[in-house]
Write a protein that holds these residues in place. Structure first.
Motif, PDB file in Angstrom:
ATOM      1  N   CYS A  95      37.514 -65.516 -23.486  1.00  0.00           N
ATOM      2  CA  CYS A  95      37.493 -64.422 -22.502  1.00  0.00           C
ATOM      3  C   CYS A  95      37.503 -64.977 -21.089  1.00  0.00           C
ATOM      4  O   CYS A  95      38.203 -64.451 -20.204  1.00  0.00           O
ATOM      5  CB  CYS A  95      36.253 -63.549 -22.700  1.00  0.00           C
ATOM      6  SG  CYS A  95      36.341 -62.429 -24.113  1.00  0.00           S
TER       7      CYS A  95
ATOM      8  N   ILE B 176      39.738 -62.015 -19.369  1.00  0.00           N
ATOM      9  CA  ILE B 176      39.747 -60.719 -20.050  1.00  0.00           C
ATOM     10  C   ILE B 176      38.678 -59.832 -19.418  1.00  0.00           C
ATOM     11  O   ILE B 176      37.524 -60.226 -19.316  1.00  0.00           O
ATOM     12  CB  ILE B 176      39.514 -60.903 -21.557  1.00  0.00           C
ATOM     13  CG1 ILE B 176      40.696 -61.688 -22.161  1.00  0.00           C
ATOM     14  CG2 ILE B 176      39.346 -59.562 -22.261  1.00  0.00           C
ATOM     15  CD1 ILE B 176      40.501 -62.110 -23.595  1.00  0.00           C
TER      16      ILE B 176
ATOM     17  N   LEU C 238      34.419 -57.037 -22.660  1.00  0.00           N
ATOM     18  CA  LEU C 238      34.004 -57.446 -24.005  1.00  0.00           C
ATOM     19  C   LEU C 238      32.846 -56.557 -24.442  1.00  0.00           C
ATOM     20  O   LEU C 238      31.795 -56.520 -23.794  1.00  0.00           O
ATOM     21  CB  LEU C 238      33.557 -58.906 -24.024  1.00  0.00           C
ATOM     22  CG  LEU C 238      32.832 -59.371 -25.302  1.00  0.00           C
ATOM     23  CD1 LEU C 238      33.781 -59.370 -26.496  1.00  0.00           C
ATOM     24  CD2 LEU C 238      32.223 -60.755 -25.113  1.00  0.00           C
TER      25      LEU C 238
ATOM     26  N   CYS D 222      34.938 -61.145 -16.511  1.00  0.00           N
ATOM     27  CA  CYS D 222      34.721 -60.414 -17.765  1.00  0.00           C
ATOM     28  C   CYS D 222      33.363 -59.725 -17.745  1.00  0.00           C
ATOM     29  O   CYS D 222      32.333 -60.377 -17.562  1.00  0.00           O
ATOM     30  CB  CYS D 222      34.796 -61.371 -18.953  1.00  0.00           C
ATOM     31  SG  CYS D 222      34.564 -60.565 -20.557  1.00  0.00           S
TER      32      CYS D 222
ATOM     33  N   THR E  50      30.539 -57.502 -19.803  1.00  0.00           N
ATOM     34  CA  THR E  50      30.132 -57.388 -21.205  1.00  0.00           C
ATOM     35  C   THR E  50      29.012 -56.371 -21.383  1.00  0.00           C
ATOM     36  O   THR E  50      28.249 -56.083 -20.456  1.00  0.00           O
ATOM     37  CB  THR E  50      29.623 -58.740 -21.740  1.00  0.00           C
ATOM     38  OG1 THR E  50      28.377 -59.055 -21.099  1.00  0.00           O
ATOM     39  CG2 THR E  50      30.622 -59.853 -21.484  1.00  0.00           C
TER      40      THR E  50
END
Length: 342
Positions: free
Chosen positions: A98, A103, A106, A158, A160
């Motif tokens: 990631c 990315i 998540l 990213c 999360t």
């Protein structure tokens, strides 16, 4: 907005439900699992072992979101290295990929067992600390993985969050419900463990999927979800064996009349685990008889879902009673002989 969404562990009970929902919403879905057998035409199926760092790095390239669902559910005290290799090391590989691919999102499928220490939890919320007592390799490794996931939020752009369901059930379950029905069919589900006075939460599968979809949609820079964990349940605590009884009564099996003392059930589970360990340890074959699961049956463990309602804008739409009815209906459609007397 339609996105490229990769779902790990997409061939299992929860994973398949997630794959179906995100694909139904029109997203470009990749189902990553040890098994790559296709089950719908509009999804990309790939074989992936999340312990393979290079494979994970390649698989996640180009994804807009990752739903990390893959884990090894194993509550016996054996095969410890295998459990940690999947649940923690595999998660670390996902996080590294990631970061490398930047990315944006998540969503980690965690577990309510992250806060369970073998004692009662009544209306527990997300302020509860992580368990500091080793309960089982599964719980221990999920705690370690969730900590890593939440601390990672903001790394490489990213964001999360973690979703913590508790005792998931519904059509397609290949673990919990089948173990119950196997015992019922063999006439071995006529006694409860303990006094049936301790309450447990359960989570119907579509309610969990609704929460994951909401989390994926709302997660992002500046989102209140970033770095947060959320308990997800039906919000209808019930005694463990009362739930079991409701299920088997729908299938016309007799009610649960007697009871087994906790100490006896725990002792039998300990012996069963010891024998299993001597044989090398069997994965995915617990049948409810582990010390961890027996302890669960005789303690309160139900959770406050107000935080999920507030931040996710989520509500459990399917009630416990309706979820049981839908589960039985779907089971009988596939296996008519499950009904007692057939």
């Amino acid at each position: 907005m339609k996105k490229k969404i990769l779902i790990t562990g997409g061939q299992g009970f929860v994973g398949r439900a997630l794959v179906d929902r995100f694909a139904d919403l029109g997203h470009q879905v990749t189902c990553a699992d040890m098994n790559d057998r296709p089950f719908r035409a509009d999804v990309n199926f790939i074989r992936l072992d999340i312990r393979d760092k290079a494979g994970v790095m390649a698989a996640l390239a180009g994804a807009d979101s990752v739903i990390h669902n893959a884990s090894l559910v194993h509550t016996k005290h054996n095969r410890v290295e295998d459990v940690w290799a999947v649940n923690l090391a595999g998660t670390e590989n996902i996080l590294e990929a990631c970061a490398a691919h930047h990315i944006p999102r998540l969503v980690y499928i965690s577990s309510a067992s992250a806060v369970y220490e073998g004692a009662d939890i009544e209306n527990g919320d997300e302020t509860l600390p992580y368990s500091t007592i080793s309960q089982a390799p599964y719980a221990d490794s999920k705690i370690a993985a969730e900590k890593k996931v939440l601390a990672f939020s903001g790394t490489g752009g990213c964001e999360t969050c973690a979703i913590r369901p508790h005792v998931i059930f519904g059509a397609g379950d290949n673990r919990f419900i089948p173990a119950i029905l196997d015992k019922a069919k063999r006439g071995k589900l006529n006694r409860a463990v303990g006094n049936r006075d301790k309450l447990s939460d359960f989570t119907y599968i579509s309610n969990l999927v609704d929460a994951v979809v909401a989390a994926e949609e709302k997660l992002g820079a500046g989102s209140p979800l970033s770095g947060q964990a959320y308990f997800i349940t039906n919000g209808e605590p019930i005694a463990f064996f009362d739930f079991i009884e409701k299920l088997i009564l729908e299938l016309k099996y007799p009610p649960i009349r007697g009871k087994v003392p906790y100490w006896l059930a725990y002792g039998v589970a300990a012996i069963a685990e010891a024998i299993d360990t001597l044989k090398g340890g069997t994965l995915n074959a617990e049948n409810g008889l582990t010390r961890f699961s027996v302890r669960y049956m005789v303690t309160h463990h139900y959770f406050n879902i107000a935080k999920a309602r507030r931040d996710l804008g989520w509500e459990p739409k399917v009630s416990l009673t309706e979820g049981i009815r839908l589960t039985v209906k779907d089971l009988l459609k596939a296996q008519p002989d499950l009904m007692a007397g057939r």
